[in-house]
Scaffold this motif. Structure first.
Motif, PDB file in Angstrom:
ATOM      1  N   SER A 163       0.275   1.853 -27.516  1.00 25.79           N
ATOM      2  CA  SER A 163       0.777   3.150 -27.035  1.00 25.79           C
ATOM      3  C   SER A 163       1.013   3.114 -25.532  1.00 25.79           C
ATOM      4  N   TRP A 164       0.066   2.548 -24.801  1.00 26.05           N
ATOM      5  CA  TRP A 164       0.215   2.409 -23.347  1.00 26.05           C
ATOM      6  C   TRP A 164       1.448   1.565 -23.047  1.00 26.05           C
ATOM      7  N   ALA A 165       1.601   0.467 -23.788  1.00 24.42           N
ATOM      8  CA  ALA A 165       2.736  -0.439 -23.560  1.00 24.42           C
ATOM      9  C   ALA A 165       4.069   0.268 -23.806  1.00 24.42           C
ATOM     10  N   ILE A 166       4.172   1.030 -24.873  1.00 21.61           N
ATOM     11  CA  ILE A 166       5.425   1.737 -25.172  1.00 21.61           C
ATOM     12  C   ILE A 166       5.790   2.666 -24.025  1.00 21.61           C
ATOM     13  N   LEU A 167       4.831   3.454 -23.575  1.00 19.23           N
ATOM     14  CA  LEU A 167       5.096   4.395 -22.477  1.00 19.23           C
ATOM     15  C   LEU A 167       5.526   3.676 -21.202  1.00 19.23           C
ATOM     16  N   HIS A 168       4.845   2.589 -20.877  1.00 10.99           N
ATOM     17  CA  HIS A 168       5.131   1.904 -19.614  1.00 10.99           C
ATOM     18  C   HIS A 168       6.329   0.970 -19.697  1.00 10.99           C
ATOM     19  N   LEU A 169       6.626   0.437 -20.858  1.00 11.42           N
ATOM     20  CA  LEU A 169       7.881  -0.308 -21.013  1.00 11.42           C
ATOM     21  C   LEU A 169       9.058   0.627 -20.727  1.00 11.42           C
ATOM     22  N   ARG A 170       9.023   1.838 -21.294  1.00  9.83           N
ATOM     23  CA  ARG A 170      10.097   2.817 -21.035  1.00  9.83           C
ATOM     24  C   ARG A 170      10.161   3.180 -19.548  1.00  9.83           C
ATOM     25  N   LYS A 171       8.994   3.414 -18.968  1.00 11.75           N
ATOM     26  CA  LYS A 171       8.916   3.805 -17.554  1.00 11.75           C
ATOM     27  C   LYS A 171       9.544   2.749 -16.646  1.00 11.75           C
ATOM     28  N   HIS A 172       9.438   1.481 -17.026  1.00 19.97           N
ATOM     29  CA  HIS A 172       9.965   0.377 -16.216  1.00 19.97           C
ATOM     30  C   HIS A 172      11.352  -0.083 -16.667  1.00 19.97           C
ATOM     31  N   GLY A 173      11.991   0.675 -17.548  1.00 15.59           N
ATOM     32  CA  GLY A 173      13.361   0.371 -17.940  1.00 15.59           C
ATOM     33  C   GLY A 173      13.532  -0.607 -19.082  1.00 15.59           C
ATOM     34  N   TYR A 174      12.473  -0.881 -19.824  1.00 15.44           N
ATOM     35  CA  TYR A 174      12.543  -1.798 -20.958  1.00 15.44           C
ATOM     36  C   TYR A 174      12.622  -1.007 -22.267  1.00 15.44           C
ATOM     37  N   SER A 175      13.688  -0.249 -22.418  1.00 15.04           N
ATOM     38  CA  SER A 175      13.838   0.627 -23.589  1.00 15.04           C
ATOM     39  C   SER A 175      13.954  -0.151 -24.893  1.00 15.04           C
ATOM     40  N   VAL A 176      14.675  -1.253 -24.890  1.00 13.60           N
ATOM     41  CA  VAL A 176      14.842  -2.058 -26.106  1.00 13.60           C
ATOM     42  C   VAL A 176      13.484  -2.585 -26.564  1.00 13.60           C
ATOM     43  N   GLU A 177      12.691  -3.078 -25.629  1.00  7.84           N
ATOM     44  CA  GLU A 177      11.371  -3.599 -25.953  1.00  7.84           C
ATOM     45  C   GLU A 177      10.453  -2.486 -26.441  1.00  7.84           C
ATOM     46  N   ALA A 178      10.509  -1.319 -25.781  1.00 10.98           N
ATOM     47  CA  ALA A 178       9.696  -0.173 -26.204  1.00 10.98           C
ATOM     48  C   ALA A 178      10.070   0.263 -27.615  1.00 10.98           C
ATOM     49  N   ASP A 179      11.382   0.299 -27.896  1.00 16.73           N
ATOM     50  CA  ASP A 179      11.848   0.674 -29.239  1.00 16.73           C
ATOM     51  C   ASP A 179      11.348  -0.312 -30.287  1.00 16.73           C
ATOM     52  N   LEU A 180      11.386  -1.597 -29.969  1.00 15.70           N
ATOM     53  CA  LEU A 180      10.924  -2.628 -30.897  1.00 15.70           C
ATOM     54  C   LEU A 180       9.434  -2.456 -31.202  1.00 15.70           C
ATOM     55  N   LEU A 181       8.633  -2.240 -30.181  1.00 16.20           N
ATOM     56  CA  LEU A 181       7.197  -2.050 -30.384  1.00 16.20           C
ATOM     57  C   LEU A 181       6.921  -0.762 -31.151  1.00 16.20           C
ATOM     58  N   GLU A 182       7.678   0.286 -30.837  1.00 18.91           N
ATOM     59  CA  GLU A 182       7.507   1.553 -31.559  1.00 18.91           C
ATOM     60  C   GLU A 182       7.843   1.384 -33.045  1.00 18.91           C
ATOM     61  N   GLN A 183       8.889   0.615 -33.350  1.00 25.01           N
ATOM     62  CA  GLN A 183       9.269   0.368 -34.749  1.00 25.01           C
ATOM     63  C   GLN A 183       8.178  -0.397 -35.499  1.00 25.01           C
ATOM     64  N   GLN A 184       7.456  -1.261 -34.809  1.00 24.04           N
ATOM     65  CA  GLN A 184       6.408  -2.065 -35.437  1.00 24.04           C
ATOM     66  C   GLN A 184       5.052  -1.358 -35.485  1.00 24.04           C
ATOM     67  N   PHE A 185       4.943  -0.227 -34.819  1.00 20.59           N
ATOM     68  CA  PHE A 185       3.662   0.452 -34.647  1.00 20.59           C
ATOM     69  C   PHE A 185       2.995   0.775 -35.986  1.00 20.59           C
ATOM     70  N   GLU A 186       3.730   1.375 -36.912  1.00 19.79           N
ATOM     71  CA  GLU A 186       3.126   1.790 -38.180  1.00 19.79           C
ATOM     72  C   GLU A 186       2.626   0.603 -38.996  1.00 19.79           C
ATOM     73  N   SER A 187       3.399  -0.478 -39.027  1.00 21.85           N
ATOM     74  CA  SER A 187       2.947  -1.646 -39.792  1.00 21.85           C
ATOM     75  C   SER A 187       1.724  -2.292 -39.132  1.00 21.85           C
ATOM     76  N   ARG A 188       1.603  -2.133 -37.834  1.00 23.36           N
ATOM     77  CA  ARG A 188       0.458  -2.708 -37.120  1.00 23.36           C
ATOM     78  C   ARG A 188      -0.791  -1.840 -37.216  1.00 23.36           C
ATOM     79  N   HIS A 189      -0.604  -0.498 -37.304  1.00 21.47           N
ATOM     80  CA  HIS A 189      -1.753   0.407 -37.161  1.00 21.47           C
ATOM     81  C   HIS A 189      -1.971   1.367 -38.330  1.00 21.47           C
ATOM     82  N   GLY A 190      -1.019   1.471 -39.238  1.00 22.65           N
ATOM     83  CA  GLY A 190      -1.212   2.334 -40.401  1.00 22.65           C
ATOM     84  C   GLY A 190      -0.786   3.776 -40.211  1.00 22.65           C
TER      85      GLY A 190
END
Length: 140
Positions: free
Chosen positions: A88-115
């Motif tokens: 969650s911290w990574a998603i917020l800070h990836l977006r904050k630093h301009g890494y939207s594609v990376e944040a989107d990728l991690l957000e898409q994987q979030f449910e499979s990683r955490h339930g």
């Protein structure tokens, strides 16, 4: 040869990206096998990342491991709640630093990683404590 640099997500934290061309890679490979694409030594503010992965994955791993430091995770034992907080911290800070594609990728994987989905956290429907803790850690 390892690439070593200061993380853009938190000053004072060094990142070492190690690939097969580095003589230390074979010594670190068992740790990458145990811990995934990267791991942090929080007491030393040092992150090791497996450089055999694409750059977008390396950036996600860097942000995730910085999340562990920012959230105060200091044990070697892996707790599921700590992993969700770091993501969650990574998603917020990836977006904050301009890494939207990376944040989107991690957000898409979030449910499979955490339930549960990251959207539930964003919408306040679940794990509100996680976001509150992340906000407080981010505002330091």
């Amino acid at each position: 040869m390892a690439r070593v640099f200061e993380s853009e997500f938190m000053s004072g934290v060094m990142v070492a990206v190690v690939d097969e061309g580095d003589y230390q890679y074979q010594q670190l490979l068992p740790l990458f096998t145990d811990y995934g694409y990267g791991f942090v030594a929080p007491d030393h503010k040092l992150i090791f990342i497996d450089g055999e992965n694409p750059m977008d994955i390396q950036k996600i791993v860097e942000a995730h491991e910085i999340g562990h430091i920012a959230m105060g995770h200091t044990t070697k034992k892996v707790f599921p709640a700590d992993e969700a907080e770091a993501d969650s911290w990574a998603i917020l800070h990836l977006r904050k630093h301009g890494y939207s594609v990376e944040a989107d990728l991690l957000e898409q994987q979030f449910e499979s990683r955490h339930g549960y989905s990251y959207r539930h956290i964003k919408n306040g429907n679940a794990k509100v404590k996680v976001l509150t803790k992340i906000f407080l850690a981010s505002s330091k």
